[in-house]
Design a protein around this motif. Structure first.
Motif, PDB file in Angstrom:
ATOM      1  N   UNK A  55     -26.413  64.686  57.257  1.00 41.51           N
ATOM      2  CA  UNK A  55     -25.470  65.700  56.773  1.00 41.51           C
ATOM      3  C   UNK A  55     -25.646  65.971  55.289  1.00 41.51           C
ATOM      4  N   UNK A  56     -25.132  67.110  54.859  1.00 44.18           N
ATOM      5  CA  UNK A  56     -25.111  67.405  53.423  1.00 44.18           C
ATOM      6  C   UNK A  56     -24.281  66.362  52.698  1.00 44.18           C
ATOM      7  N   UNK A  57     -23.119  66.060  53.271  1.00 48.89           N
ATOM      8  CA  UNK A  57     -22.237  65.005  52.749  1.00 48.89           C
ATOM      9  C   UNK A  57     -21.756  64.179  53.938  1.00 48.89           C
ATOM     10  N   UNK A  58     -21.669  62.868  53.733  1.00 51.51           N
ATOM     11  CA  UNK A  58     -21.179  61.973  54.781  1.00 51.51           C
ATOM     12  C   UNK A  58     -20.136  61.032  54.172  1.00 51.51           C
ATOM     13  N   UNK A  59     -18.932  61.553  53.919  1.00 52.72           N
ATOM     14  CA  UNK A  59     -17.925  60.740  53.224  1.00 52.72           C
ATOM     15  C   UNK A  59     -17.313  59.680  54.121  1.00 52.72           C
ATOM     16  N   UNK A  60     -17.029  58.532  53.530  1.00 49.73           N
ATOM     17  CA  UNK A  60     -16.253  57.492  54.213  1.00 49.73           C
ATOM     18  C   UNK A  60     -14.772  57.710  53.910  1.00 49.73           C
ATOM     19  N   UNK A  61     -13.961  57.427  54.881  1.00 51.55           N
ATOM     20  CA  UNK A  61     -12.522  57.628  54.707  1.00 51.55           C
ATOM     21  C   UNK A  61     -11.974  56.839  53.522  1.00 51.55           C
ATOM     22  N   UNK A  62     -12.464  55.623  53.334  1.00 50.30           N
ATOM     23  CA  UNK A  62     -11.937  54.781  52.271  1.00 50.30           C
ATOM     24  C   UNK A  62     -12.220  55.329  50.876  1.00 50.30           C
ATOM     25  N   UNK A  63     -13.116  56.311  50.771  1.00 47.21           N
ATOM     26  CA  UNK A  63     -13.435  56.897  49.463  1.00 47.21           C
ATOM     27  C   UNK A  63     -12.553  58.098  49.137  1.00 47.21           C
ATOM     28  N   UNK A  64     -11.660  58.476  50.041  1.00 48.42           N
ATOM     29  CA  UNK A  64     -10.819  59.661  49.811  1.00 48.42           C
ATOM     30  C   UNK A  64      -9.329  59.349  49.948  1.00 48.42           C
ATOM     31  N   UNK A  65      -8.937  58.110  49.688  1.00 48.01           N
ATOM     32  CA  UNK A  65      -7.522  57.732  49.804  1.00 48.01           C
ATOM     33  C   UNK A  65      -6.631  58.566  48.872  1.00 48.01           C
ATOM     34  N   UNK A  66      -6.997  58.798  47.604  1.00 48.74           N
ATOM     35  CA  UNK A  66      -6.132  59.614  46.738  1.00 48.74           C
ATOM     36  C   UNK A  66      -5.920  61.027  47.284  1.00 48.74           C
ATOM     37  N   UNK A  67      -6.961  61.619  47.855  1.00 49.56           N
ATOM     38  CA  UNK A  67      -6.834  62.969  48.415  1.00 49.56           C
ATOM     39  C   UNK A  67      -5.914  62.970  49.633  1.00 49.56           C
ATOM     40  N   UNK A  68      -5.930  61.897  50.408  1.00 49.25           N
ATOM     41  CA  UNK A  68      -5.023  61.784  51.551  1.00 49.25           C
ATOM     42  C   UNK A  68      -3.581  61.675  51.084  1.00 49.25           C
ATOM     43  N   UNK A  69      -3.365  60.857  50.064  1.00 49.38           N
ATOM     44  CA  UNK A  69      -2.004  60.699  49.540  1.00 49.38           C
ATOM     45  C   UNK A  69      -1.484  62.004  48.944  1.00 49.38           C
ATOM     46  N   UNK A  70      -2.359  62.749  48.304  1.00 50.61           N
ATOM     47  CA  UNK A  70      -1.967  64.047  47.745  1.00 50.61           C
ATOM     48  C   UNK A  70      -1.523  65.002  48.841  1.00 50.61           C
ATOM     49  N   UNK A  71      -2.268  65.030  49.943  1.00 48.70           N
ATOM     50  CA  UNK A  71      -1.935  65.915  51.060  1.00 48.70           C
ATOM     51  C   UNK A  71      -0.628  65.482  51.715  1.00 48.70           C
ATOM     52  N   UNK A  72      -0.426  64.191  51.864  1.00 45.85           N
ATOM     53  CA  UNK A  72       0.828  63.685  52.440  1.00 45.85           C
ATOM     54  C   UNK A  72       2.011  64.090  51.574  1.00 45.85           C
ATOM     55  N   UNK A  73       1.863  63.978  50.262  1.00 47.82           N
ATOM     56  CA  UNK A  73       2.953  64.347  49.355  1.00 47.82           C
ATOM     57  C   UNK A  73       3.308  65.827  49.479  1.00 47.82           C
ATOM     58  N   UNK A  74       2.286  66.672  49.638  1.00 51.12           N
ATOM     59  CA  UNK A  74       2.532  68.100  49.828  1.00 51.12           C
ATOM     60  C   UNK A  74       3.361  68.322  51.089  1.00 51.12           C
ATOM     61  N   UNK A  75       3.015  67.630  52.159  1.00 55.45           N
ATOM     62  CA  UNK A  75       3.733  67.788  53.426  1.00 55.45           C
ATOM     63  C   UNK A  75       5.174  67.306  53.320  1.00 55.45           C
ATOM     64  N   UNK A  76       5.398  66.232  52.582  1.00 58.49           N
ATOM     65  CA  UNK A  76       6.769  65.752  52.378  1.00 58.49           C
ATOM     66  C   UNK A  76       7.572  66.791  51.603  1.00 58.49           C
TER      67      UNK A  76
END
Length: 466
Positions: A108-129
C-alpha cells in the motif's frame, strides 16, 4: 467506457466519478493481527489489488491505504507471557505481509498501525461527544459509546432497522444507554496489560475497533475519499459503525463502498472462529504462487469462491497456455511494441471489474496468436503477443515478471536437485554392486550435463561447473 462499480450502499452499479481524477483515494480494511492469514484474507487483499491496478491504468495516481489493527480484544487474548500482545501483533503482521507479497499484491501507499493513531481517534471521539452523538459511561469505567439512536441515518449501509439489530458485542455493556450502542473507547479492565492502555480525557483505556478505521482513513486520505473496501463480512457491524461515526462527526467519508465475496468451505464462510480455514502459508507451500493468484482472481470479486484442488489445476493449465504462447511468439517477433489492450478486456474491467470476462479476452488473444504462429503470420502474432503482455501485466499474472521468475528458479533448482540426487543414489548402488561400468556411465552422464560430483566421507555432493 466509464468505469462502473457496484456500490454496496446504493445496492447498484454506479459510474465511478472520483473526487480528484489526478489522485484516486482508496481505503481498505486490513487484518486484525491476532493470528496468521488464511486464504480468505489473501483473496480479499487480491480483489483490491486488482482494482487498484485497474484504477492506476485508468487514472495514473492511486493513494491506497490498508491499515493494520494491532490492538484489539483478540490480540490481547492470544498474547502470552512469553510473547506480549505487541510482539504477537508484529509477528502476525509480518506473516500477512509475506502472504500478500507471495502472490504479487502491491504494497500500500500507506499501511498505518492503529496504535500509531491514538490521538486522532481521541480527537474524533471528542467531536462526537460534543455533537451529542457519543457519551462517556456514567459509571466512571472509562468507556465511551456511540449513541446509535442519536443518528437517524444509522443503518444506511446495510439498510437494517435499528430495532431489528442485535446488541453490540464489542463491550461488556456497562453504562450503555441502548444495547446497540458500540464502544468508541474501552476503559482499562483488571488483568489487562499496562502497556495496552493509553491516557485519555475519559480515563485510561484503548480504542474500540470501529473508531480506528474512521480515524486512520481521515488522517491519511482526508474527511472524504473515493472508495472504501473490505470483505462482505465487514459490512455489519464494522462498516456500518464506521459510516455512522464518521458522518456524525461531519465527514463526507467514503463515496463508494466496495465489498469482496468470501472464500467458502462446503458452502460455509471460511473463518478462524469456525475453524474451517486453510492457512495461506500452507497453500503457498503446496502450489506455485502465480497459480494461487490466478485461482483466487478467476471468480468475480463479489462472488463466493469455493476453492478445491481442481481450482489450482485449472489455473495451472490456463497459465501454461499463456506461458507457452509467449515463449513461442517471442522466438519469432520483436520484443518491444506499443501497448495493445483489447477493447473487450477494457469493457470487462470497466464493468465492475469483470476479471472472468477479462481472462476470457486474454485467452482469446492467446488462441488467435497461436493460430497466427501456425500460419506463420508473424505480424498478427506480434500484435496478439503485445496484447497478452498488456493484459497479464495489469492483472499481475505476467509469467515473465521477475517475482515469478525468482520463484520459478527456486522450483527448478529443487527439481534439478531431486534428479541429481536420484542419479547419485543409482551410482552409489552400482558401486556397491561392483558394477563399475554402470557407475561410470552415470557419472559421465552427470558430467556431460555440466555437473561435478565430489565424493566425501560425509557423502556425495554436486555442484554446477563454472
Amino acid at each position: 467506457m466509464t468505469l462502473r462499480l457496484h456500490d454496496t450502499r446504493a445496492q447498484q452499479l454506479r459510474d465511478f466519478v472520483p473526487l480528484d481524477p489526478e489522485n484516486i483515494t482508496m481505503y481498505v480494511c486490513g487484518p486484525t493481527v491476532q493470528s496468521g492469514p488464511h486464504i480468505g484474507h489473501v483473496r480479499a487483499a487480491l480483489s483490491f489489488d486488482i482494482l487498484r491496478r485497474w484504477l492506476s491504468y485508468r487514472y495514473g495516481r492511486v493513494t491506497f491505504v490498508r491499515n493494520v489493527t494491532d490492538i484489539d480484544d483478540k490480540v490481547l487474548t492470544n498474547a502470552t507471557d512469553a510473547e506480549p500482545w505487541w510482539a504477537l501483533a508484529y509477528r502476525m503482521e509480518q506473516e500477512f505481509t509475506a502472504a500478500y507479497a507471495g502472490i504479487g499484491i502491491l504494497p500500500p501507499t500507506y499501511e498505518p498501525r492503529a496504535t500509531a493513531s491514538i490521538p486522532q481517534m481521541q480527537e474524533l471521539i471528542q467531536i462526537l461527544i460534543e455533537r451529542g452523538n457519543a457519551y462517556p459511561a456514567p459509571d466512571a469505567s472509562g468507556d465511551v459509546y456511540f449513541d446509535v439512536r442519536s443518528w437517524p441515518e444509522y443503518g444506511a449501509l446495510t439498510r437494517q432497522s435499528l430495532d431489528a439489530m442485535e446488541a453490540a458485542e464489542d463491550a461488556d455493556g456497562r453504562g450503555k444507554r441502548n444495547p446497540q450502542d458500540f464502544a468508541l473507547w474501552k476503559g482499562t479492565k483488571a488483568g489487562e496489560p499496562a502497556d495496552a492502555a493509553w491516557e485519555s480525557p475519559w480515563g485510561s483505556g484503548r480504542p474500540g475497533w470501529h473508531i480506528e478505521c474512521s480515524a486512520m482513513s481521515r488522517r491519511y486520505l482526508g474527511a472524504e475519499f473515493d472508495i472504501h473496501g473490505g470483505g462482505l463480512d465487514l459490512r455489519f457491524p464494522h462498516h456500518e459503525n464506521e459510516l455512522a461515526q464518521s458522518t456524525a462527526a461531519g465527514d463526507g467519508f467514503a463515496r463508494y463502498w466496495v465489498h469482496n465475496g468470501l472464500v467458502t468451505v462446503d458452502g460455509q464462510k471460511m473463518s478462524k472462529s469456525l475453524g474451517n480455514f486453510t492457512l495461506a502459508a500452507d497453500v503457498l507451500a503446496e502450489h506455485d504462487p502465480l497459480v494461487v493468484r490466478y485461482a483466487l482472481a478467476a471468480a468475480h470479486y463479489r462472488s463466493s469462491l469455493d476453492l478445491t484442488d481442481s481450482s489450482y489445476a485449472e489455473a495451472e493449465s490456463a497459465l501454461a497456455r499463456v506461458r507457452t504462447f509467449i515463449e513461442r511468439a517471442e522466438r519469432v517477433t520483436e520484443a518491444e511494441a506499443p501497448e495493445n489492450l483489447p477493447a473487450e478486456f477494457e469493457r470487462a474491467m470497466d464493468d465492475d471489474l469483470g476479471v472472468p470476462q477479462a481472462l476470457a479476452a486474454l485467452h482469446e488473444s492467446v488462441r488467435r496468436g497461436n493460430a497466427a504462429l501456425d500460419a506463420e503470420d508473424y505480424a498478427d502474432a506480434a500484435r496478439e503477443l503485445h496484447a497478452v503482455e498488456a493484459m497479464t501485466r495489469i492483472l499481475g499474472i505476467d509469467p515473465r515478471d521477475a517475482q515469478w521468475s525468482a520463484q520459478g528458479s527456486a522450483a527448478e533448482a529443487s527439481a534439478l536437485d531431486a534428479l541429481v540426487q536420484t542419479m547419485i543414489t543409482q551410482r552409489a548402488q552400482a558401486r556397491a554392486d561392483k558394477d563399475w561400468a554402470a557407475a561410470d556411465r552415470i557419472r559421465d552422464a552427470i558430467a556431460a550435463a555440466g555437473i561435478t560430483l565430489e565424493d566425501t566421507p560425509a557423502g556425495t555432493h554436486w555442484s554446477i561447473d563454472g
